[in-house]
Design a protein around this motif. Structure first.
Motif, PDB file in Angstrom:
ATOM      1  N   ALA A 441       9.976 -10.802  12.110  1.00 12.42           N
ATOM      2  CA  ALA A 441      11.283 -10.179  11.932  1.00 12.42           C
ATOM      3  C   ALA A 441      12.435 -10.997  12.514  1.00 12.42           C
ATOM      4  N   ASP A 442      12.153 -12.031  13.303  1.00 11.50           N
ATOM      5  CA  ASP A 442      13.230 -12.808  13.919  1.00 11.50           C
ATOM      6  C   ASP A 442      13.831 -13.867  13.002  1.00 11.50           C
ATOM      7  N   ALA A 443      13.135 -14.252  11.952  1.00 13.16           N
ATOM      8  CA  ALA A 443      13.615 -15.389  11.156  1.00 13.16           C
ATOM      9  C   ALA A 443      13.131 -15.303   9.717  1.00 13.16           C
ATOM     10  N   GLY A 444      14.035 -15.611   8.794  1.00 19.74           N
ATOM     11  CA  GLY A 444      13.634 -15.849   7.416  1.00 19.74           C
ATOM     12  C   GLY A 444      13.408 -14.646   6.537  1.00 19.74           C
ATOM     13  N   GLY A 445      13.642 -13.429   7.032  1.00 21.79           N
ATOM     14  CA  GLY A 445      13.391 -12.250   6.212  1.00 21.79           C
ATOM     15  C   GLY A 445      14.572 -11.303   6.187  1.00 21.79           C
ATOM     16  N   ARG A 446      14.519 -10.337   5.269  1.00 18.38           N
ATOM     17  CA  ARG A 446      15.533  -9.291   5.184  1.00 18.38           C
ATOM     18  C   ARG A 446      14.839  -7.965   4.911  1.00 18.38           C
ATOM     19  N   GLY A 447      15.549  -6.865   5.199  1.00 20.50           N
ATOM     20  CA  GLY A 447      15.029  -5.551   4.857  1.00 20.50           C
ATOM     21  C   GLY A 447      14.642  -4.726   6.063  1.00 20.50           C
ATOM     22  N   VAL A 448      13.918  -3.637   5.799  1.00 16.38           N
ATOM     23  CA  VAL A 448      13.471  -2.722   6.848  1.00 16.38           C
ATOM     24  C   VAL A 448      12.391  -3.405   7.679  1.00 16.38           C
ATOM     25  N   GLY A 449      12.456  -3.241   9.012  1.00 17.14           N
ATOM     26  CA  GLY A 449      11.606  -3.901   9.995  1.00 17.14           C
ATOM     27  C   GLY A 449      10.290  -4.496   9.551  1.00 17.14           C
ATOM     28  N   THR A 450       9.294  -3.641   9.286  1.00 22.29           N
ATOM     29  CA  THR A 450       7.966  -4.134   8.939  1.00 22.29           C
ATOM     30  C   THR A 450       8.002  -4.951   7.658  1.00 22.29           C
ATOM     31  N   GLU A 451       8.794  -4.497   6.685  1.00 21.27           N
ATOM     32  CA  GLU A 451       8.896  -5.229   5.427  1.00 21.27           C
ATOM     33  C   GLU A 451       9.645  -6.546   5.610  1.00 21.27           C
ATOM     34  N   MET A 452      10.566  -6.601   6.571  1.00 23.60           N
ATOM     35  CA  MET A 452      11.262  -7.847   6.854  1.00 23.60           C
ATOM     36  C   MET A 452      10.280  -8.899   7.367  1.00 23.60           C
ATOM     37  N   ALA A 453       9.309  -8.476   8.174  1.00 19.17           N
ATOM     38  CA  ALA A 453       8.293  -9.410   8.662  1.00 19.17           C
ATOM     39  C   ALA A 453       7.454  -9.942   7.504  1.00 19.17           C
ATOM     40  N   ALA A 454       7.115  -9.059   6.550  1.00 22.34           N
ATOM     41  CA  ALA A 454       6.357  -9.495   5.377  1.00 22.34           C
ATOM     42  C   ALA A 454       7.191 -10.425   4.503  1.00 22.34           C
ATOM     43  N   ASP A 455       8.472 -10.117   4.360  1.00 22.35           N
ATOM     44  CA  ASP A 455       9.377 -10.979   3.588  1.00 22.35           C
ATOM     45  C   ASP A 455       9.468 -12.358   4.233  1.00 22.35           C
ATOM     46  N   SER A 456       9.492 -12.384   5.560  1.00 19.22           N
ATOM     47  CA  SER A 456       9.514 -13.652   6.288  1.00 19.22           C
ATOM     48  C   SER A 456       8.255 -14.464   5.998  1.00 19.22           C
ATOM     49  N   ALA A 457       7.098 -13.801   5.966  1.00 20.66           N
ATOM     50  CA  ALA A 457       5.843 -14.499   5.674  1.00 20.66           C
ATOM     51  C   ALA A 457       5.873 -15.115   4.280  1.00 20.66           C
ATOM     52  N   LEU A 458       6.364 -14.361   3.314  1.00 17.31           N
ATOM     53  CA  LEU A 458       6.455 -14.874   1.940  1.00 17.31           C
ATOM     54  C   LEU A 458       7.411 -16.058   1.856  1.00 17.31           C
ATOM     55  N   ASN A 459       8.546 -15.958   2.532  1.00 22.20           N
ATOM     56  CA  ASN A 459       9.532 -17.036   2.473  1.00 22.20           C
ATOM     57  C   ASN A 459       9.033 -18.307   3.150  1.00 22.20           C
ATOM     58  N   LEU A 460       8.298 -18.167   4.252  1.00 27.54           N
ATOM     59  CA  LEU A 460       7.757 -19.356   4.910  1.00 27.54           C
ATOM     60  C   LEU A 460       6.670 -19.994   4.051  1.00 27.54           C
TER      61      LEU A 460
END
Length: 467
Positions: A441-460
């Motif tokens: 959740a600290d870098a590379g993602g957007r959205g609601v908390g848990t989903e932001m972490a998943a978005d970050s994983a996809l973006n990396l």
């Protein structure tokens, strides 16, 4: 399998949603992935535990999109299986003594009119309220969102309407989505969270508890040859001549890439501040955190709490109630998955926010203890019979979250999604140390908390595929 990643030695620090997700995605590309987890269990803030026949979560979770968002996209890509259950009505909201029922379809005019009536939006303010919700739900281009990144959500709202009861509702949404205040929150980030949820119409809970998500990702990782080591805290990220060489975790483990899911501030400390330029350190030091989280977890021998999900604000016009009670967010996971408790029993998680950055243990205990007392007062006031049905209850504060997540403080999400820390102002996943990356959740993602972490994983994953 991708030629550029095939055979690369990758160490991932942490099994939260971001760490477990990116580890499975990189294993899919043929990387040799080793995940190191400081705890004896997976998940970090998305962990779950068993106690006397009940399964309860670390945090207080209900997901805005589930399998229809980035969590589901990762699962589809790596062949992980996670099931979710969505319930209707979506939730209940109470403020200033008035209660409204919220449905999944908050882009429906009839649903909104009923909401405005129940929550008590003044008749003269309803045209503005309708215009606000219509604008919140509409599709936007990345450029349109970027223009709102640095606008506070409260300033955005008053362009349409300023209604006391509606503001309470929006305060509740902002707290649930981003765990910061409406005045601090980025308008773009709120709009993204809300419009995605409205489009998906899938407010839901994972069957098996929150741990079902990271566990499924890690099972996929292991099926592709990756490895997870538990009870293995990373003591140091080894950097030589500006490049990552591996990690120290009881032994030296060499790596071509190190991906940290432990937070940007903590990652800098693990790698050594002397390995980063001054301008980067100044930026990291200035980053603000989201609010902390406290919760009371109730195991009950009967179904006492209804509805399955609600947000409650005390009536602040009543001084006694305002002093005695807390604003709370309460999911009932057993409403979605009865297997989380023995037959006929109920699991209830009552959470509230705490000030950010409580590093001092004594201060955290005192501040959080008072909030926890108010949560219990509120639950007793709302459900007078609850004390008669308690099998056990657990009080968790910010220190609990910090210890499980490996972060210094018990912030709910990580970096606050305020108007200075989203979009182009969010920290990059690429650090100044070659081969060292951030996920979560600290870098590379957007959205609601848990989903932001998943978005970050996809973006990396996408970044490394094309780098």
């Amino acid at each position: 399998m991708t030629k550029g990643l095939a055979g690369k030695r990758v160490v991932v620090i942490g099994t939260g949603i971001g760490g477990s997700g990116v580890s499975a995605l990189l294993a899919r590309e043929g990387a040799q992935v080793l995940v190191l987890e400081r705890n004896s269990f997976p998940g970090g803030k998305a962990a779950s535990f068993e106690h006397q026949g009940f399964i309860y979560d670390t945090g207080v979770h209900w997901l805005s999109r589930g399998d229809k968002g980035p969590l589901g996209e990762i699962a589809d890509l790596v062949g992980a299986e996670v099931s979710y259950r969505s319930l209707e009505p979506a939730m209940q909201f109470t403020a200033q003594g008035r209660t409204a029922t919220l449905y999944q379809g908050m882009d429906d005019e009839e649903v909104l009119e009923l909401l405005f009536e129940e929550i008590g939006v003044l008749p003269e303010n309803r045209p503005g309220a309708r215009a606000l919700f219509k604008d919140l739900a509409r599709e936007r281009s990345p450029r349109e969102l970027e223009e709102l990144d640095e606008v506070s959500f409260s300033d955005y709202c008053v362009r349409f309407v300023d209604d006391e009861q509606l503001n309470r509702l929006l305060d509740g949404f902002t707290g649930m989505y981003m765990c910061i205040s409406r005045r601090a929150a980025s308008a773009a980030e709120f709009i993204l969270c809300f419009s995605n949820q409205v489009k998906a119409k899938n407010l839901c809970y994972p069957l098996g508890g929150m741990r079902a998500v990271p566990m499924a990702y890690l099972e996929a990782l292991e099926s592709m040859g990756g490895e997870v080591r538990y009870s293995t805290p990373v003591e140091r990220i080894v950097v030589e001549s500006g490049r990552v060489r591996g990690v120290e975790a009881g032994e030296f483990i060499p790596a071509d890439l190190v991906i940290s899911n432990t937070g940007i501030k903590e990652t800098v400390a693990l790698a050594g501040r002397h390995n980063f330029p001054d301008h980067y350190l100044s930026r990291v030091d200035a980053l603000r955190l989201s609010f902390g989280a406290v919760s009371v977890k109730y195991a009950l021998d009967a179904e006492v709490v209804k509805p399955h999900l609600f947000c409650y604000f005390p009536d602040f016009r009543d001084p006694q109630q305002a002093e005695r009670q807390a604003a709370i967010f309460v999911p009932v996971p057993t409403a979605a998955d009865p297997s989380l408790a023995p037959p006929g029993c109920q699991l209830v998680l009552a959470g509230s926010l705490a000030p950010p950055g409580l590093e001092d243990r004594e201060q955290a205990a005192a501040v959080c203890g008072e909030i926890l007392d108010r949560i219990e007062n509120t639950m007793r006031d709302l459900f007078p019979d609850i004390e008669d049905h308690i099998v056990w209850k657990i009080r968790t504060d910010t220190r609990y979250i910090a210890e499980i997540s490996g972060r210094w403080t018990g912030e709910v999400i990580g970096l606050a999604q305020n108007r200075h820390q989203v979009g182009k102002n969010r920290p990059s996943q690429v650090t100044p140390v070659e081969g060292l990356y951030l996920v979560g959740a600290d870098a590379g993602g957007r959205g609601v908390g848990t989903e932001m972490a998943a978005d970050s994983a996809l973006n990396l994953w996408r970044l490394l595929l094309h780098s």
